[in-house]
Design an enzyme around this catalytic site. Structure first.
Site, PDB file in Angstrom:
ATOM      1  CE  LYS A   1      -2.164  -1.151   3.793  1.00 48.40           C
ATOM      2  NZ  LYS A   1      -1.438  -2.405   4.038  1.00 48.40           N
TER       3      LYS A   1
ATOM      4  NE  ARG B   1      -4.400  -1.356   9.934  1.00 48.87           N
ATOM      5  CZ  ARG B   1      -3.380  -0.758   9.341  1.00 48.87           C
ATOM      6  NH1 ARG B   1      -3.514   0.443   8.838  1.00 48.87           N
ATOM      7  NH2 ARG B   1      -2.238  -1.385   9.235  1.00 48.87           N
TER       8      ARG B   1
ATOM      9  NE  ARG C   1       7.145  -2.265   6.418  1.00 49.65           N
ATOM     10  CZ  ARG C   1       5.814  -2.211   6.483  1.00 49.65           C
ATOM     11  NH1 ARG C   1       5.111  -1.780   5.446  1.00 49.65           N
ATOM     12  NH2 ARG C   1       5.186  -2.584   7.573  1.00 49.65           N
TER      13      ARG C   1
ATOM     14  NE  ARG D   1       6.151   0.161  10.379  1.00 49.33           N
ATOM     15  CZ  ARG D   1       4.998   0.029   9.717  1.00 49.33           C
ATOM     16  NH1 ARG D   1       4.890   0.550   8.504  1.00 49.33           N
ATOM     17  NH2 ARG D   1       3.984  -0.587  10.254  1.00 49.33           N
TER      18      ARG D   1
ATOM     19  NE  ARG E   1       2.071  -4.599  11.622  1.00 51.90           N
ATOM     20  CZ  ARG E   1       3.111  -4.378  10.823  1.00 51.90           C
ATOM     21  NH1 ARG E   1       4.314  -4.764  11.191  1.00 51.90           N
ATOM     22  NH2 ARG E   1       2.937  -3.757   9.684  1.00 51.90           N
TER      23      ARG E   1
HETATM   24  P1  ADP Z   1       2.166  -1.835   3.219  1.00 46.21           P
HETATM   25  O1  ADP Z   1       2.135  -0.328   3.238  1.00 46.21           O
HETATM   26  O2  ADP Z   1       0.970  -2.424   2.523  1.00 46.21           O
HETATM   27  O3  ADP Z   1       2.363  -2.432   4.574  1.00 46.21           O
HETATM   28  P2  ADP Z   1       4.765  -1.547   1.861  1.00 46.21           P
HETATM   29  O4  ADP Z   1       4.500  -0.699   0.668  1.00 46.21           O
HETATM   30  O5  ADP Z   1       5.444  -0.929   3.005  1.00 46.21           O
HETATM   31  O6  ADP Z   1       3.401  -2.291   2.326  1.00 46.21           O
HETATM   32  O7  ADP Z   1       5.598  -2.818   1.351  1.00 46.21           O
HETATM   33  C1  ADP Z   1       6.039  -3.851   2.253  1.00 46.21           C
HETATM   34  C2  ADP Z   1       7.409  -4.392   1.785  1.00 46.21           C
HETATM   35  O8  ADP Z   1       7.257  -5.092   0.561  1.00 46.21           O
HETATM   36  C3  ADP Z   1       8.437  -3.301   1.540  1.00 46.21           C
HETATM   37  O9  ADP Z   1       9.706  -3.766   1.948  1.00 46.21           O
HETATM   38  C4  ADP Z   1       8.398  -3.085   0.019  1.00 46.21           C
HETATM   39  O10 ADP Z   1       9.648  -2.665  -0.482  1.00 46.21           O
HETATM   40  C5  ADP Z   1       8.028  -4.474  -0.481  1.00 46.21           C
HETATM   41  N1  ADP Z   1       7.147  -4.434  -1.665  1.00 46.21           N
HETATM   42  C6  ADP Z   1       6.211  -3.517  -1.988  1.00 46.21           C
HETATM   43  N2  ADP Z   1       5.609  -3.816  -3.163  1.00 46.21           N
HETATM   44  C7  ADP Z   1       6.185  -4.968  -3.599  1.00 46.21           C
HETATM   45  C8  ADP Z   1       5.991  -5.802  -4.772  1.00 46.21           C
HETATM   46  N3  ADP Z   1       5.078  -5.492  -5.690  1.00 46.21           N
HETATM   47  N4  ADP Z   1       6.753  -6.904  -4.879  1.00 46.21           N
HETATM   48  C9  ADP Z   1       7.681  -7.212  -3.935  1.00 46.21           C
HETATM   49  N5  ADP Z   1       7.918  -6.479  -2.825  1.00 46.21           N
HETATM   50  C10 ADP Z   1       7.173  -5.366  -2.649  1.00 46.21           C
HETATM   51  P1  ADP Z   2       1.006  -1.758   7.768  1.00 43.94           P
HETATM   52  O1  ADP Z   2       0.327  -1.296   6.537  1.00 43.94           O
HETATM   53  O2  ADP Z   2       2.369  -2.286   7.524  1.00 43.94           O
HETATM   54  O3  ADP Z   2       0.165  -2.694   8.601  1.00 43.94           O
HETATM   55  P2  ADP Z   2       0.605   0.890   9.036  1.00 43.94           P
HETATM   56  O4  ADP Z   2       1.728   1.811   8.942  1.00 43.94           O
HETATM   57  O5  ADP Z   2      -0.587   1.130   8.171  1.00 43.94           O
HETATM   58  O6  ADP Z   2       1.207  -0.570   8.795  1.00 43.94           O
HETATM   59  O7  ADP Z   2       0.081   0.815  10.533  1.00 43.94           O
HETATM   60  C1  ADP Z   2       0.959   0.587  11.618  1.00 43.94           C
HETATM   61  C2  ADP Z   2       0.164   0.477  12.904  1.00 43.94           C
HETATM   62  O8  ADP Z   2      -0.530   1.713  13.157  1.00 43.94           O
HETATM   63  C3  ADP Z   2      -0.931  -0.585  12.916  1.00 43.94           C
HETATM   64  O9  ADP Z   2      -0.433  -1.871  13.267  1.00 43.94           O
HETATM   65  C4  ADP Z   2      -1.885  -0.025  13.965  1.00 43.94           C
HETATM   66  O10 ADP Z   2      -1.403  -0.261  15.289  1.00 43.94           O
HETATM   67  C5  ADP Z   2      -1.813   1.475  13.717  1.00 43.94           C
HETATM   68  N1  ADP Z   2      -2.844   1.923  12.769  1.00 43.94           N
HETATM   69  C6  ADP Z   2      -2.639   2.489  11.549  1.00 43.94           C
HETATM   70  N2  ADP Z   2      -3.796   2.792  10.953  1.00 43.94           N
HETATM   71  C7  ADP Z   2      -4.791   2.409  11.810  1.00 43.94           C
HETATM   72  C8  ADP Z   2      -6.216   2.454  11.766  1.00 43.94           C
HETATM   73  N3  ADP Z   2      -6.878   2.950  10.710  1.00 43.94           N
HETATM   74  N4  ADP Z   2      -6.885   1.952  12.839  1.00 43.94           N
HETATM   75  C9  ADP Z   2      -6.246   1.458  13.900  1.00 43.94           C
HETATM   76  N5  ADP Z   2      -4.923   1.398  14.006  1.00 43.94           N
HETATM   77  C10 ADP Z   2      -4.176   1.860  12.978  1.00 43.94           C
END
Ligand code: ADP
Ligand code: ADP
Ligand code: ZN
Length: 215
Positions: free
Chosen positions: A14, A89, A128, A161, A172
């Protein structure tokens, strides 16, 4: 003018896609995770409360999230649309968002669900790395920064992170299944839901998204 929600499990890509989408449509990228992390870093009261949940891989309570997002959506830069990343979420958050939009006579243009199989998520999340200064996202194997530990974009320090440890990631992913995956059915009931194959390269995933949303 686009109002877009990005759905998908942790690690779906995302954040990676959000940067491209917000540039393409010239709309602000609103990540609740980024907002919470900034508050944790600054030690604000909100950050102190949110940290307790984030460290355990739990969702921050809806009561702390919804008002924050509504305030953000009222800002002037959201007048021509926005991209929500990581919100809603829970079904409660989605209902709150819908009633807020309805009260403003607005609606979402697209809900983009980035689909990635569960077994592909763990290595994405544990590998990541992120820039502590600008938030740029890397992966230690598939997309490392050019110089180790240094952000390509801003020269900031690239770190892991706290909640990307294996134990917290497992939590998660469970929380996603229980609390966030039901949103696919919630939005699936009308035609807003665009399902995207997230197991292609980031460039290919972006292509699919643009094609699905339209110009
Ligand atoms: P999210 O915001 O949904 O948690 P991220 O964009 O932070 O996901 O991506 C999670 C990890 O996967 C990062 O280390 C990123 O570089 C990698 N990643 C993102 N998109 C892809 C893809 N299409 N294929 C492989 N790895 C990816
Ligand atoms: P990822 O996409 O890798 O799960 P985020 O950066 O979106 O991570 O979120 C990190 C953390 O922040 C989540 O595990 C949660 O604790 C909190 N968080 C983010 N967005 C929300 C939301 N909309 N509602 C509740 N908690 C949230
Ligand atoms: Zn950076």
């Amino acid at each position: 003018m686009k109002r877009i929600v990005l759905l998908g499990p942790p690690g779906a890509g995302k954040g990676t896609q959000a940067v491209r989408i917000s540039e393409k449509y010239n709309i602000p990228h609103i990540s609740t995770g980024d907002i919470f992390r900034a508050n944790v870093k600054e030690g604000t009261p909100l950050g102190k409360k949110a940290k307790e949940y984030m460290d355990q891989g739990l969702l921050v309570p809806d009561s702390l999230v919804c008002d924050l997002v509504e305030d953000r959506l009222r800002a002037e830069d959201c007048a021509n649309g926005y991209l929500l990343d990581g919100f809603p979420r829970t079904v409660f958050q989605a209902e709150r968002l819908d009633s807020y939009l309805m009260s403003q006579c607005m609606q979402l243009d697209a809900v983009v669900d980035i689909e990635v199989a569960p077994e592909a998520l763990l290595p994405r999340l544990t590998g990541r790395r992120v820039c502590s200064k600008c938030g740029a996202t890397y992966h230690m194997l598939s997309h490392p920064p050019k110089a180790e530990g240094v952000c390509d974009v801003c020269g900031g320090e690239v770190i892991q992170r706290a909640d990307d440890s294996e134990e917290t990631v497992m939590n998660r992913l469970k929380v996603y299944e229980a609390q966030t995956a039901p949103l696919i059915d919630y939005y699936g009931e009308d035609d807003r839901l665009l399902r995207i194959d997230g197991e292609k390269t980031p460039a290919e995933v972006f292509e699919q998204i643009i094609e699905a949303i339209g110009e």
